[in-house]
Design an enzyme around this catalytic site. Sequence first.
Site, PDB file in Angstrom:
ATOM      1  N   CYS A 260       0.819  -1.229   0.000  1.00 29.76           N
ATOM      2  CA  CYS A 260       0.000   0.000   0.000  1.00 29.76           C
ATOM      3  C   CYS A 260       0.844   1.266   0.000  1.00 29.76           C
ATOM      4  O   CYS A 260       0.622   2.171   0.808  1.00 29.76           O
ATOM      5  CB  CYS A 260      -0.962   0.011   1.185  1.00 29.76           C
ATOM      6  SG  CYS A 260      -2.258  -1.206   1.040  1.00 29.76           S
ATOM      7  N   TYR A 304      -1.420   4.322   1.340  1.00 29.96           N
ATOM      8  CA  TYR A 304      -2.468   4.580   0.338  1.00 29.96           C
ATOM      9  C   TYR A 304      -2.372   6.004  -0.199  1.00 29.96           C
ATOM     10  O   TYR A 304      -3.328   6.520  -0.774  1.00 29.96           O
ATOM     11  CB  TYR A 304      -3.877   4.350   0.898  1.00 29.96           C
ATOM     12  CG  TYR A 304      -4.370   2.920   0.848  1.00 29.96           C
ATOM     13  CD1 TYR A 304      -3.492   1.848   0.782  1.00 29.96           C
ATOM     14  CD2 TYR A 304      -5.727   2.637   0.884  1.00 29.96           C
ATOM     15  CE1 TYR A 304      -3.950   0.550   0.749  1.00 29.96           C
ATOM     16  CE2 TYR A 304      -6.197   1.335   0.848  1.00 29.96           C
ATOM     17  CZ  TYR A 304      -5.311   0.298   0.780  1.00 29.96           C
ATOM     18  OH  TYR A 304      -5.777  -0.989   0.744  1.00 29.96           O
ATOM     19  N   TRP A 322      -4.434   5.676   5.471  1.00 30.02           N
ATOM     20  CA  TRP A 322      -4.623   4.249   5.745  1.00 30.02           C
ATOM     21  C   TRP A 322      -3.643   3.762   6.809  1.00 30.02           C
ATOM     22  O   TRP A 322      -3.960   2.872   7.582  1.00 30.02           O
ATOM     23  CB  TRP A 322      -4.456   3.437   4.458  1.00 30.02           C
ATOM     24  CG  TRP A 322      -4.668   1.968   4.637  1.00 30.02           C
ATOM     25  CD1 TRP A 322      -5.865   1.303   4.679  1.00 30.02           C
ATOM     26  CD2 TRP A 322      -3.665   0.968   4.818  1.00 30.02           C
ATOM     27  NE1 TRP A 322      -5.662  -0.046   4.866  1.00 30.02           N
ATOM     28  CE2 TRP A 322      -4.324  -0.279   4.957  1.00 30.02           C
ATOM     29  CE3 TRP A 322      -2.270   0.998   4.870  1.00 30.02           C
ATOM     30  CZ2 TRP A 322      -3.642  -1.481   5.138  1.00 30.02           C
ATOM     31  CZ3 TRP A 322      -1.577  -0.200   5.051  1.00 30.02           C
ATOM     32  CH2 TRP A 322      -2.264  -1.421   5.190  1.00 30.02           C
ATOM     33  N   TYR A 522      -9.883  -5.944  -6.622  1.00 27.54           N
ATOM     34  CA  TYR A 522      -9.050  -5.264  -5.616  1.00 27.54           C
ATOM     35  C   TYR A 522      -7.640  -5.838  -5.613  1.00 27.54           C
ATOM     36  O   TYR A 522      -7.441  -7.046  -5.633  1.00 27.54           O
ATOM     37  CB  TYR A 522      -9.696  -5.432  -4.247  1.00 27.54           C
ATOM     38  CG  TYR A 522      -9.067  -4.612  -3.146  1.00 27.54           C
ATOM     39  CD1 TYR A 522      -8.913  -3.241  -3.288  1.00 27.54           C
ATOM     40  CD2 TYR A 522      -8.647  -5.209  -1.965  1.00 27.54           C
ATOM     41  CE1 TYR A 522      -8.353  -2.479  -2.271  1.00 27.54           C
ATOM     42  CE2 TYR A 522      -8.090  -4.461  -0.944  1.00 27.54           C
ATOM     43  CZ  TYR A 522      -7.941  -3.098  -1.102  1.00 27.54           C
ATOM     44  OH  TYR A 522      -7.386  -2.354  -0.088  1.00 27.54           O
ATOM     45  N   HIS A 523      -6.658  -4.944  -5.602  1.00 26.37           N
ATOM     46  CA  HIS A 523      -5.232  -5.285  -5.638  1.00 26.37           C
ATOM     47  C   HIS A 523      -4.795  -5.845  -6.985  1.00 26.37           C
ATOM     48  O   HIS A 523      -3.845  -6.616  -7.068  1.00 26.37           O
ATOM     49  CB  HIS A 523      -4.848  -6.259  -4.508  1.00 26.37           C
ATOM     50  CG  HIS A 523      -4.864  -5.645  -3.159  1.00 26.37           C
ATOM     51  ND1 HIS A 523      -5.013  -6.378  -2.002  1.00 26.37           N
ATOM     52  CD2 HIS A 523      -4.756  -4.342  -2.761  1.00 26.37           C
ATOM     53  CE1 HIS A 523      -5.003  -5.582  -0.952  1.00 26.37           C
ATOM     54  NE2 HIS A 523      -4.850  -4.332  -1.396  1.00 26.37           N
ATOM     55  N   HIS A 609      -3.028  -0.258  -6.656  1.00 28.55           N
ATOM     56  CA  HIS A 609      -4.320   0.247  -6.195  1.00 28.55           C
ATOM     57  C   HIS A 609      -4.938   1.262  -7.155  1.00 28.55           C
ATOM     58  O   HIS A 609      -5.379   2.338  -6.753  1.00 28.55           O
ATOM     59  CB  HIS A 609      -4.181   0.862  -4.807  1.00 28.55           C
ATOM     60  CG  HIS A 609      -3.857  -0.128  -3.731  1.00 28.55           C
ATOM     61  ND1 HIS A 609      -2.584  -0.612  -3.533  1.00 28.55           N
ATOM     62  CD2 HIS A 609      -4.639  -0.742  -2.797  1.00 28.55           C
ATOM     63  CE1 HIS A 609      -2.600  -1.480  -2.526  1.00 28.55           C
ATOM     64  NE2 HIS A 609      -3.830  -1.582  -2.077  1.00 28.55           N
TER      65      HIS A 609
END
Length: 668
Positions: A260, A304, A322, A522-523, A609
Amino acid sequence: MMSPNTASRSHWLLYVAVIQVLTSLASAQFPWANAIPRTGWTVTADSFQPGNEAAKAIDGNGSTFWHTAYSPTVAPLPHYIQLDMKKSFVINGVSYQPRQDGNSNGNIGQHTVTLSNDGNTWTSPVQFGTWLNDRVTKSTFFSTTTARYVRITAQTEAQGNNNQWSSIAELNIYSPDASLGASTFQPPPTSQGRWESTVVLPLVAAAGALSAQGNLIFWSAYRPDLFGGGTGQTLTALWTPSSQTISQHTVTETHHDMFCPGISLDANGHIVVTGGNDSKNTSSYNPENPGWTGEAQMVIARGYQSSVTVGDGRIFTIGGSWSGGQGGKNGEIYSPAADRWTSLPGAVVAPMLTSDAQGVYRADNHAWLFAYKGNSVFQAGPSKKMNWYSVSGSGSYTSAGTRAADGDSMCGNAVMFDAVSGSILSAGGSPSYQDSDATTNAHLIKLGNVGAAPSVKKLPNMVYPRAFASGVVLPDGTVLIVGGQARAIPFTDTTAAMPAELFDPKTNTWRTMAPIAVPRTYHSIALLLPDATVIAGGGGLCGTGCAQNHFDLQVFSPPYLFKADGSRASRPVITSVSATQARPGATLTIKTAQSIASFSLVRFGSVTHTVNTDQRRVPLTPKRASGLSRTVTLPTDPGVLVPGYWMLFAIDSAGVPSVATTIKILAS
């Protein structure tokens, strides 16, 4: 007392644990594929140890296994095992279960999967790469095709140490529907592009970057399949396309868990990774002399956040609640030359916050940042509010209005497909980070003077609502949007958009492309490669055995690589360039083997992301020099032609791009 940030991350990890339990209880089948019954199948292999014959790989008993000969002599690699399904099926994947007796001998590492309908003519690999060395069943998918015979060739043993063994407990083949007739199967037309080889990685690629050498480095977190708190290490995988090999490295030397993070490619092509799980740390990867180095810590801890390389070669970052505490994540800037971070308190984060249901913990995530003229930074989203940021002095910001009637578009995409005209496509996203419905919205943002509100035009909507998708600019200026899901729920593959979509700025229209083999939600990530193809992969990172973990990538050949009859298009060739290092405003002489209509530069990309602030495209107008030589003049502003490595493409009159020549744009 638990801090708000720690509490939010604890709830996040609990959410992941719930997803992991639910998926572990699910069927081994997939919404897009089912295992074909193996009744009557036969199997052969190049070698076996008595008692561990090849038939043990399809006997339905996970406690038995095929193993190559090790006594009285060891049979050397490579090894193969070949299935005969007795008739051709429509297939789209394989699953390999390693031996389950607690011994890892023979676990397959690097490998290929090839197919045949007659046992004589074999395809090029539909799958290649390196499986992770563990006991978990590896299910990998490729574009739907037909085959009677499936051959797995083991090139290395996953434990390394020059071991020569191979073993398999159970081997299955998947089909979207085993009742489909192979003789009548037709793949999607090449006018929709073609998803080609699947590349298997020993980790979930939640982040990645293209190096100046043409290799790609991917990473997950402290584990290949799961993230956690800051651990001081990161698992990485390096794919070398020229040799189709995957190498692995656990980064401990920088004491940085790089899950992240923010990512930016600096003026020398170093991959600069900031924050994430170890939220103040900075690490850089030098692809020329491969290795990671710990750099100066940020002033503010972040995860993030987004970062972007600006015209003078420094790197700006903002947001990131985050990790490292919540709120107040104002901007700061990094000088790679001095290895120093400087706070920019005037580059205030508050104006770019979304109205996320989870508050500031999510509201300052994944900013859409674009370097622009005069060393400025334009923030196009994901909030509906747009802003200009200055990195001079102590920093400042200026409101740039709103993105027309678009709402907050967290985990949407924004791609600068023409940096000369300041043109940005925005697409998709959802009002909140999770448990939120994505949109099909698309807008054209066109930058004018720095500090002024840009023009914003509503475009036709995409066909599929998408959050957690990836956007990639192609050499011809079209933009590929791949992956995502209609309702943003991390660590799930529900409501996934399987077909990609291609935006054409010449007509402001969308075309639906061929479907990818597995969901990319996601990811997941996507990047342009120097051969003008795109890789898309990853997704998951939700723990051992989680069905949403996708340890692979897939290569997409866009429609421009095919003729109307479906055959491969002939590629133009760049034979020479007068300089492979240049400054903004320079003139280059480019010689090609064929007549060329146009040229473009696309900056090397990095992605995690949904965020890729490095990629951008600069169209170049050629002027005739002599014969097949052309001259092009580069833009003068380094905020448009950002320093670093770029791919130079030649494009013929049919719209077919060359393989790229690498050009380094020097800092002014």
